[in-house]
Design an enzyme around this catalytic site. Structure first.
Site: not given
Ligand code: RTP
Ligand code: MG
Length: 141
Positions: A11, A51, A59, A87, A93, A104, A114, A117, A128
């Site tokens: 990112k 996304y 968010f 992962r 996250t 991270r 963070n 992805h 994807e």
């Molecule tokens: P990613 O998709 O980026 O690999 O991250 P992830 O699976 O660990 O998390 P995901 O739930 O898919 O959320 C995508 C991205 O959104 C942001 N986020 N912000 N403020 C919040 O509560 C929140 N929750 C998620 C994070 O940047 C996350 O990577």
């Molecule tokens: Mg995700």
């Protein structure tokens, strides 16, 4: 062990920190091969489309703004259990909750910025990878 592919994005925050190489090294040391790679400054449309599953989340706008704030590096990774392995390398996250030694924990500043992805399932990984790479851009070795 199943040979899998997953989509990984370094990112804008991690690109700005100049740690692309350090993150690639972690992939390689874990046995993941980079089979496609590109640096790109995503358009708003591209980030929103990528996304789209999060469109209704509070968010979403902040996430899209962040993802277009600078260039990203996008790669397809291949290896045994690539989705879960990647992962695990990424960590939780929220970097405050990420295990020590994960990408991270070491490079991310906040849940918004963070560092990386990673696809969260084999099914999403296929979608994807196809979102960013044409089949002819994948170079399995
Ligand atoms: P990613 O998709 O980026 O690999 O991250 P992830 O699976 O660990 O998390 P995901 O739930 O898919 O959320 C995508 C991205 O959104 C942001 N986020 N912000 N403020 C919040 O509560 C929140 N929750 C998620 C994070 O940047 C996350 O990577
Ligand atoms: Mg995700």
């Amino acid at each position: 062990m199943a040979l899998e592919r997953t989509l990984s994005i370094i990112k804008p925050d991690a690109v700005a920190k100049n740690v692309i190489g350090e993150i690639y090294t972690r992939f390689e040391k874990a046995g993941l091969k980079i089979v496609a790679s590109k640096m790109k400054h995503l358009s708003r449309k591209e980030a929103e489309g990528f996304y789209a599953v999060h469109r209704e989340r509070p968010f979403f706008n902040a996430l899209v703004e962040f993802m277009i704030s600078g260039p990203v590096v996008i790669q397809a990774l291949e290896g045994d259990n690539a989705v879960l392995k990647h992962r695990d390398l990424m960590g939780a996250t929220d970097p405050k909750k990420a295990e020590k030694g994960t990408i991270r924990a070491d490079f991310a500043d906040s849940i918004d910025a963070n560092a990386v992805h990673g696809s969260d399932s084999l099914e999403n990984a296929a979608v994807e990878i196809a979102y960013f790479f044409a089949a002819t851009e994948l170079c399995p070795r």
